[in-house]
Design a protein around this motif. Structure first.
Motif, short mmCIF file in Angstrom:
data_model
loop_
_atom_site.label_atom_id
_atom_site.label_comp_id
_atom_site.label_asym_id
_atom_site.label_seq_id
_atom_site.Cartn_x
_atom_site.Cartn_y
_atom_site.Cartn_z
N PRO A 17 0.85 -1.21 0.00
CA PRO A 17 0.00 0.00 0.00
C PRO A 17 0.87 1.25 0.00
O PRO A 17 1.97 1.26 0.57
CB PRO A 17 -0.80 -0.12 1.30
CG PRO A 17 -0.65 -1.56 1.72
CD PRO A 17 0.67 -2.02 1.21
N THR A 18 0.41 2.30 -0.63
CA THR A 18 1.22 3.51 -0.76
C THR A 18 1.53 4.16 0.59
O THR A 18 2.56 4.82 0.74
CB THR A 18 0.50 4.53 -1.66
OG1 THR A 18 -0.82 4.75 -1.16
CG2 THR A 18 0.42 4.03 -3.09
N VAL A 19 0.65 3.95 1.58
CA VAL A 19 0.89 4.56 2.89
C VAL A 19 2.09 3.94 3.60
O VAL A 19 2.65 4.54 4.53
CB VAL A 19 -0.36 4.45 3.78
CG1 VAL A 19 -1.50 5.27 3.20
CG2 VAL A 19 -0.78 2.99 3.96
N LEU A 20 2.48 2.74 3.20
CA LEU A 20 3.61 2.05 3.84
C LEU A 20 4.91 2.22 3.06
O LEU A 20 5.95 1.74 3.50
CB LEU A 20 3.30 0.56 4.00
CG LEU A 20 2.07 0.20 4.84
CD1 LEU A 20 1.91 -1.31 4.91
CD2 LEU A 20 2.18 0.80 6.24
N ILE A 21 4.86 2.87 1.90
CA ILE A 21 6.06 3.05 1.08
C ILE A 21 6.69 4.39 1.41
O ILE A 21 6.00 5.42 1.44
CB ILE A 21 5.70 2.99 -0.42
CG1 ILE A 21 5.02 1.66 -0.75
CG2 ILE A 21 6.95 3.17 -1.27
CD1 ILE A 21 4.54 1.57 -2.18
N PRO A 22 7.99 4.44 1.70
CA PRO A 22 8.65 5.73 1.97
C PRO A 22 8.46 6.70 0.80
O PRO A 22 8.43 6.28 -0.37
CB PRO A 22 10.13 5.35 2.14
CG PRO A 22 10.10 3.90 2.53
CD PRO A 22 8.91 3.30 1.83
N PRO A 23 8.31 7.99 1.09
CA PRO A 23 8.04 8.97 0.03
C PRO A 23 9.05 8.95 -1.11
O PRO A 23 8.67 9.06 -2.28
CB PRO A 23 8.05 10.31 0.77
CG PRO A 23 7.70 9.96 2.19
CD PRO A 23 8.29 8.61 2.43
N ALA A 24 10.35 8.83 -0.78
CA ALA A 24 11.36 8.82 -1.84
C ALA A 24 11.21 7.59 -2.73
O ALA A 24 11.31 7.69 -3.97
CB ALA A 24 12.76 8.86 -1.22
N THR A 25 10.95 6.45 -2.13
CA THR A 25 10.75 5.22 -2.91
C THR A 25 9.49 5.32 -3.76
O THR A 25 9.48 4.90 -4.93
CB THR A 25 10.65 4.01 -1.97
OG1 THR A 25 11.84 3.93 -1.18
CG2 THR A 25 10.49 2.72 -2.77
N LEU A 26 8.42 5.87 -3.18
CA LEU A 26 7.18 6.01 -3.92
C LEU A 26 7.35 6.95 -5.12
O LEU A 26 6.83 6.68 -6.21
CB LEU A 26 6.08 6.52 -2.99
CG LEU A 26 4.68 6.62 -3.59
CD1 LEU A 26 4.18 5.25 -4.03
CD2 LEU A 26 3.71 7.24 -2.59
#
Length: 337
Positions: A252-261
């Motif tokens: 889920p996008t909420v669990l992905i670090p912002p830089a990785t996302l």
């Protein structure tokens, strides 16, 4: 849901089909293969972004098994198609091409098909060696292939596309060398070679291949750098790498670090941008414009049922010639009497 994801991919898929008729007539295996791979890749990305918009549920496992392998194949298929285009341009520009036999041309076609299609299939099969688990599902982006980031993974997944891109650069240099060697008579050489290419078409193909090659080289290198940020995993054994192979990992996008996302979104847009780049080079050429006019004429006459201009007022065209004939006949009669 990120509406821009499916819209951009669907538009890119449509754009790459615009120059298809002209390249089909030219029987250019490299560009036809590039159109096919770009179209399929963009359609996969568009469908994935629709199915998994705001979701990570595994609703289409068989679909993911298929498309993740196609995504792996496309990673080398696009630079391989550029390589075929540059190989063909180098052959056309060489003196020996004008003396090539039918067997030589058939051999060249088989080589192009091998590079554009057999090589990606082999690449897809080799991916299983470094496929740690079944696939990943990323929210909004859909299913993605997995790679066990190790020395073996680098050698199998990232090095071959880089090598193919470098080979493309070499063939492009050879083609340019042939051009500068006979630049004064290059247009005549293209006519003698019976390639069906004009000088502008030749350089349009060359420019497209070189730019797509550099684009692929930069993206592959950046992807390799980003994948290695967490360090390389040790290759202990085959069993260790493939333990729990049937697992599907969910992100889920909420669990992905912002830089990785941000990087995931950036790497996702590479495919639509590649389709747009390809379209820019061929959607406004002379051949494309002729196809546009033919399509509009067909739409006008066959769908809208609007008569063509030549047949709309047939009497207006024939009347002047008839009047001239009558006038000439009367003049002769008067002169006789």
């Amino acid at each position: 849901m990120h509406v821009g994801l499916p819209i951009s991919a669907f538009i890119a898929a449509a754009l790459v089909l615009i120059p298809l008729p002209s390249h089909w007539r030219a029987k250019n295996i490299g560009t036809l293969s590039m159109i096919a791979w770009l179209f399929v890749s963009n359609m996969i990305y568009a469908i994935n972004s629709v199915i998994w918009a705001g979701s990570v549920l595994n609703v289409a496992p068989v679909w993911c098994d298929i498309v993740t392998k196609i995504q792996i194949g496309a990673n080398i298929a696009l630079p391989a198609s550029c390589l075929c285009v540059c190989m063909q341009l180098a052959r056309i520009a060489s003196v020996s091409h004008a003396r090539s036999t039918r067997a030589d041309k058939l051999r060249g076609t088989l080589v192009d098909i091998t590079i554009c299609w057999l090589l990606p299939i082999i690449f897809m099969a080799l991916h299983y060696i470094v496929q740690g688990h079944r696939f990943d599902i990323i929210e909004d982006l859909g299913c993605r292939p997995t790679v066990y980031v190790s020395v073996a993974g680098i050698c199998i997944i990232w090095i071959p596309p880089i090598v193919v891109s470098l080979l493309t650069m070499g063939y492009a240099a050879v083609a340019l060398k042939h051009f500068f060697h006979r630049r004064m008579s290059f247009a005549k050489h293209l006519r003698d070679s019976k390639s069906g290419l004009s000088t502008s078409q030749y350089f349009r193909l060359m420019s497209m291949s070189v730019i797509e090659m550099f684009w692929s080289l930069v993206i592959t290198s950046l992807d390799l750098w980003f994948a290695c940020q967490g360090g390389l995993l040790p290759w202990i054994s085959w069993e260790n790498v493939h333990v729990g192979f049937s697992q599907v990992w969910y992100f889920p996008t909420v669990l992905i670090p912002p830089a990785t996302l941000a990087w995931l979104y950036a790497i996702w847009y590479v495919v639509p941008i590649s389709g747009a780049l390809f379209s820019v080079f061929f959607s406004f050429g002379e051949d494309a414009m002729k196809d546009y006019r033919k399509s509009l004429q067909w739409l006008r006459t066959m769908v809208l049922r609007i008569p063509s201009r030549t047949n709309r007022h047939p009497t207006v065209v024939e009347l002047p010639s008839f009047n001239r004939y009558v006038h000439h006949t009367i003049h002769l009669l008067c002169f006789t009497f």
